[in-house]
Design a protein around this motif. Structure first.
Motif, short mmCIF file in Angstrom:
data_model
loop_
_atom_site.label_atom_id
_atom_site.label_comp_id
_atom_site.label_asym_id
_atom_site.label_seq_id
_atom_site.Cartn_x
_atom_site.Cartn_y
_atom_site.Cartn_z
N PRO A 89 -31.08 31.33 -2.27
CA PRO A 89 -29.73 31.02 -2.53
C PRO A 89 -29.54 31.05 -4.58
CG PRO A 89 -31.20 29.32 -1.78
CD PRO A 89 -31.65 30.41 -1.60
N PHE A 90 -30.57 31.16 -5.09
CA PHE A 90 -30.77 32.19 -6.30
C PHE A 90 -30.16 33.40 -6.59
CE2 PHE A 90 -34.85 29.41 -6.75
CZ PHE A 90 -33.77 28.36 -7.33
N LYS A 91 -30.22 34.11 -5.44
CA LYS A 91 -29.38 35.27 -5.46
C LYS A 91 -27.65 35.62 -4.82
CE LYS A 91 -31.51 39.25 -5.27
NZ LYS A 91 -31.87 39.91 -4.15
N GLU A 92 -27.53 34.17 -3.93
CA GLU A 92 -26.33 34.42 -4.15
C GLU A 92 -25.41 34.07 -4.98
OE1 GLU A 92 -26.79 31.56 -0.58
OE2 GLU A 92 -27.73 32.51 0.89
N ALA A 93 -26.76 33.23 -5.70
CA ALA A 93 -25.22 32.37 -7.71
C ALA A 93 -25.66 33.55 -8.22
CB ALA A 93 -26.35 31.11 -7.89
N GLY A 94 -25.64 35.59 -7.92
CA GLY A 94 -25.85 35.84 -8.98
C GLY A 94 -27.35 35.88 -9.62
N ILE A 95 -28.05 35.22 -9.59
CA ILE A 95 -28.81 34.81 -11.11
C ILE A 95 -30.26 35.75 -10.37
CG2 ILE A 95 -30.75 33.29 -11.15
CD1 ILE A 95 -29.25 30.79 -10.82
N ARG A 96 -31.15 36.82 -11.72
CA ARG A 96 -32.00 37.92 -10.82
C ARG A 96 -32.59 36.37 -11.10
NH1 ARG A 96 -31.86 40.69 -15.28
NH2 ARG A 96 -33.63 40.50 -16.16
N VAL A 97 -33.37 37.81 -9.88
CA VAL A 97 -34.76 36.72 -9.87
C VAL A 97 -36.07 37.45 -9.56
CG1 VAL A 97 -36.20 35.56 -7.55
CG2 VAL A 97 -34.12 35.49 -7.90
N SER A 98 -37.56 36.64 -10.16
CA SER A 98 -38.67 37.11 -10.60
C SER A 98 -39.86 36.19 -9.82
CB SER A 98 -38.90 37.31 -12.15
OG SER A 98 -40.54 38.22 -12.48
N ILE A 99 -40.61 36.33 -9.39
CA ILE A 99 -41.52 35.61 -8.96
C ILE A 99 -43.41 35.79 -9.71
CG2 ILE A 99 -40.52 35.37 -6.11
CD1 ILE A 99 -42.35 37.18 -5.31
N PHE A 100 -43.79 35.06 -9.72
CA PHE A 100 -45.08 35.34 -10.83
C PHE A 100 -46.10 35.64 -9.14
CE2 PHE A 100 -48.07 32.97 -14.12
CZ PHE A 100 -47.49 33.10 -14.53
N VAL A 101 -46.53 37.12 -10.12
CA VAL A 101 -47.92 37.44 -9.00
C VAL A 101 -48.78 38.04 -9.43
CG1 VAL A 101 -48.15 39.74 -7.48
CG2 VAL A 101 -45.62 38.30 -7.39
N ASP A 102 -50.08 37.91 -8.77
CA ASP A 102 -51.67 38.76 -9.77
C ASP A 102 -51.41 40.45 -9.71
OD1 ASP A 102 -52.55 35.92 -10.59
OD2 ASP A 102 -52.97 35.87 -8.19
N PRO A 103 -52.21 40.65 -9.69
CA PRO A 103 -52.49 42.12 -10.19
C PRO A 103 -52.58 42.01 -8.61
CG PRO A 103 -53.93 41.57 -12.11
CD PRO A 103 -52.97 40.06 -11.56
N VAL A 104 -52.59 42.61 -7.85
CA VAL A 104 -53.90 42.51 -6.60
C VAL A 104 -52.23 43.31 -5.29
CG1 VAL A 104 -54.73 41.64 -4.27
CG2 VAL A 104 -54.61 40.61 -6.42
N PRO A 105 -52.61 44.75 -5.10
CA PRO A 105 -52.30 45.40 -4.54
C PRO A 105 -51.21 44.89 -3.45
CG PRO A 105 -53.70 46.56 -4.86
CD PRO A 105 -53.84 45.38 -5.18
N GLN A 106 -52.02 43.77 -1.76
CA GLN A 106 -51.22 43.15 -1.41
C GLN A 106 -50.74 42.53 -2.19
OE1 GLN A 106 -54.26 43.94 -1.74
NE2 GLN A 106 -56.02 44.39 0.06
#
Length: 239
Positions: A121-138
């Motif tokens: 829904p955020f992408k459809e609204a034209g909002i860039r999305v970032s998600i919190f991620v730990d530095p784990v390759p997988q």
């Protein structure tokens, strides 16, 4: 140059501790921009213990730089707020409702379908999305298939181990950043970055787009003043 987004939650915490409007959250945000910050970050929580939902609407009207709203997409009120205000970026964090501060990234494997559904829904609204991620390759690899535009690397581990050996502390982040860039993801970073550890991090992390810094920056401002503090953080990012 890596962009500096100032998280102003602590300013709102100070205001809320006495009621009234001192310090003025909107004025501080605009001053941060005037002093050179390239963005403002807020993280409204359900209890509104710092940033209030009404603050977000008011900030949207006055900010001239990039506006980033962090929060938990499992909260309908948060989703509605972001879709109503349409910031430049929304950063999704896996916080529990009563959590004091963010302390881990998404399990992007276990939550793969949930994240796809939450991001859409955020992408459809034209909002860039970032998600919190730990530095784990997988986790980084799986993040790339959720539809997110960026990841925000959770940097508490780097900050915690910095003085024990900064090369070892940053190594997992460098590996994660390389995977992210190969997958076409933008890279943000945040949590416990400070004047002590920021320059080394920014200089050695490939493809870093943006850092979001609040607690350490506001603490430094008590001693150096807000304008001087922002100048020092920007200097770390330019070095």
């Amino acid at each position: 140059m890596v962009r500096l987004s100032v998280n102003i939650n602590k300013i709102a915490t100070l205001r809320n501790s006495r009621g009234g409007n001192n310090p003025d959250v909107l004025k501080v945000a605009m001053d941060c921009e005037r002093f050179g910050a390239q963005g403002i970050t807020v993280h409204p929580r359900p209890d509104e213990r710092h940033i209030r939902y009404s603050d977000v609407h008011l900030l949207k009207e006055v900010l001239a730089t990039e506006f980033n709203i962090e929060g938990n997409s499992r909260e309908k009120k948060f989703v509605d707020l972001v879709l109503a205000t349409k910031p430049h970026q929304v950063t999704l964090v896996p916080d529990a409702l009563e959590q004091l501060t963010s302390n881990h990234g998404w399990d992007t494997i276990e939550n793969q379908q949930y994240l796809k559904d939450a991001i859409a829904p955020f992408k459809e609204a034209g909002i860039r999305v970032s998600i919190f991620v730990d530095p784990v390759p997988q986790m980084v690899e799986a993040a790339a298939t959720t539809g997110t535009d960026r990841i925000e690397l959770y940097t508490e581990s780097y900050a915690h181990h910095y003085y024990q050996g900064r090369e070892l502390a940053i190594a997992p982040y460098v590996a994660a950043a390389k995977i992210a860039k190969e997958a076409g993801l933008g890279i943000n970073a945040g949590h416990d970055l400070s004047l002590d550890n920021l320059e080394f991090f920014a200089k050695n992390l490939p493809g870093l787009d943006e850092v979001s810094i609040g607690h350490a920056l506001i603490c430094d401002a008590l001693y150096y003043g807000l304008e001087s503090t922002i100048e020092q953080y920007l200097h770390c990012l330019k070095s």
